[in-house]
Write a protein that holds these residues in place. Structure first.
Motif, PDB file in Angstrom:
ATOM      1  N   THR A 102    -107.752 -38.382  75.230  1.00  0.00           N
ATOM      2  CA  THR A 102    -106.837 -38.103  74.126  1.00  0.00           C
ATOM      3  C   THR A 102    -106.844 -36.603  73.857  1.00  0.00           C
ATOM      4  N   VAL A 139    -104.439 -42.212  75.684  1.00  0.00           N
ATOM      5  CA  VAL A 139    -103.829 -42.608  74.410  1.00  0.00           C
ATOM      6  C   VAL A 139    -103.841 -41.346  73.559  1.00  0.00           C
ATOM      7  N   CYS A 179    -105.482 -42.518  67.672  1.00  0.00           N
ATOM      8  CA  CYS A 179    -105.444 -42.766  69.112  1.00  0.00           C
ATOM      9  C   CYS A 179    -106.754 -43.359  69.609  1.00  0.00           C
TER      10      CYS A 179
END
Length: 274
Positions: A10, A36, A71
């Protein structure tokens, strides 16, 4: 490790940033990478959380219309496989010093992972500000500029889990200089966060301008941060690796216990409920 590593990646600069693509390409050679990341730039959002966010599929994984902490929660609890490690970065701009630990979205992603008991690495790159007063956003970086960041992060992902590093640290805060144009690797220093804090404010009519003065003294010949700190290491061209814990805590404090007792006496708390 015989099985391929599962890596959750992330950042806070957004899924379209050059830094996350550089790390994705490098880490994909070490394991299975699930991205993500925020759909848009979420820099300096700290550990802001959302109750509900939209998610879109992306060629790298998933783009979340939320924060880095969103996330990590979504990636660990729903979207991705159970990862061996979470990596946040590579951030365009360093995350140095104690005062950024609660401010940085990159650091906050690593802290969120720590609460899931998943080891994490937050990687950021120090980019000297342009001399003309332009903002960091004006600096155009290529994937090759992240070579130092991808090299040290890939090494730590591949080897740190084989040691007891994460038995003593919840996450590693890694800060690197921009890659040397001739490809010369930078040395690594294990550091502690600098305690310098030089925020100030100036009022201009109906506006207040906030200034972070700490970045004005990064000259390696004059930097006031002591030896062993992250800021000095990076200013002098070394990679800084700070092992950190989460949540932050302090030792038992006898003086504070005494104050609690004095409070109970001053307001008349009955002894049987103290």
């Amino acid at each position: 490790m015989s099985d391929a590593l599962e890596i959750l990646l992330t950042n806070d600069d957004g899924i379209h940033s050059t830094g996350i693509r550089a790390l994705y390409d490098a880490l994909s050679e070490r394991g299975n990478v699930t991205v993500v990341a925020p759909a848009t730039d979420q820099s300096a959002c700290g550990r802001s959380m959302s109750h509900e966010v939209d998610v879109e599929t992306h060629e790298l994984g998933y783009a979340l219309h939320g924060t880095p902490s969103d996330c990590v929660v979504a990636g660990l609890a729903e979207l991705g496989p159970d990862p061996d490690i979470v990596v946040a970065g590579c951030n365009k701009g360093a995350n140095l010093g104690e005062y950024v630990l609660g401010r940085s979205g990159t650091i906050s992603a690593a802290v969120e992972a720590a609460f899931f008991d998943v080891p994490a690495i937050a990687t950021s790159m120090y980019v000297p500000a342009p001399g003309d007063g332009a903002s960091l956003e004006a600096v155009d970086l290529e994937p090759a500029d992240y070579a130092e960041a991808t090299r040290i992060t890939s090494f730590l992902v591949e080897h740190a889990l084989e040691t007891d590093v994460f038995e003593h640290a919840a996450y590693l805060n890694v800060n690197v200089p921009v890659a040397d144009s001739e490809g010369e690797p930078a040395p690594v220093e294990i550091t502690r966060p600098s305690q310098r804090y030089e925020m100030d404010a100036e009022r201009d009519g109906e506006r207040v301008h906030l200034h972070d003065r700490v970045w004005e003294s990064m000259d390696p010949e004059e930097i006031p941060d002591p030896e062993g700190t992250d800021r000095r290491a990076v200013a002098e061209g070394r990679i800084s690796v700070s092992p950190l814990t989460a949540p932050h805590s302090t030792n038992h404090h006898e003086t504070l216990e005494d104050l609690a007792d004095r409070y109970a006496e001053s307001v008349g708390v009955p002894e049987h409920v103290q």
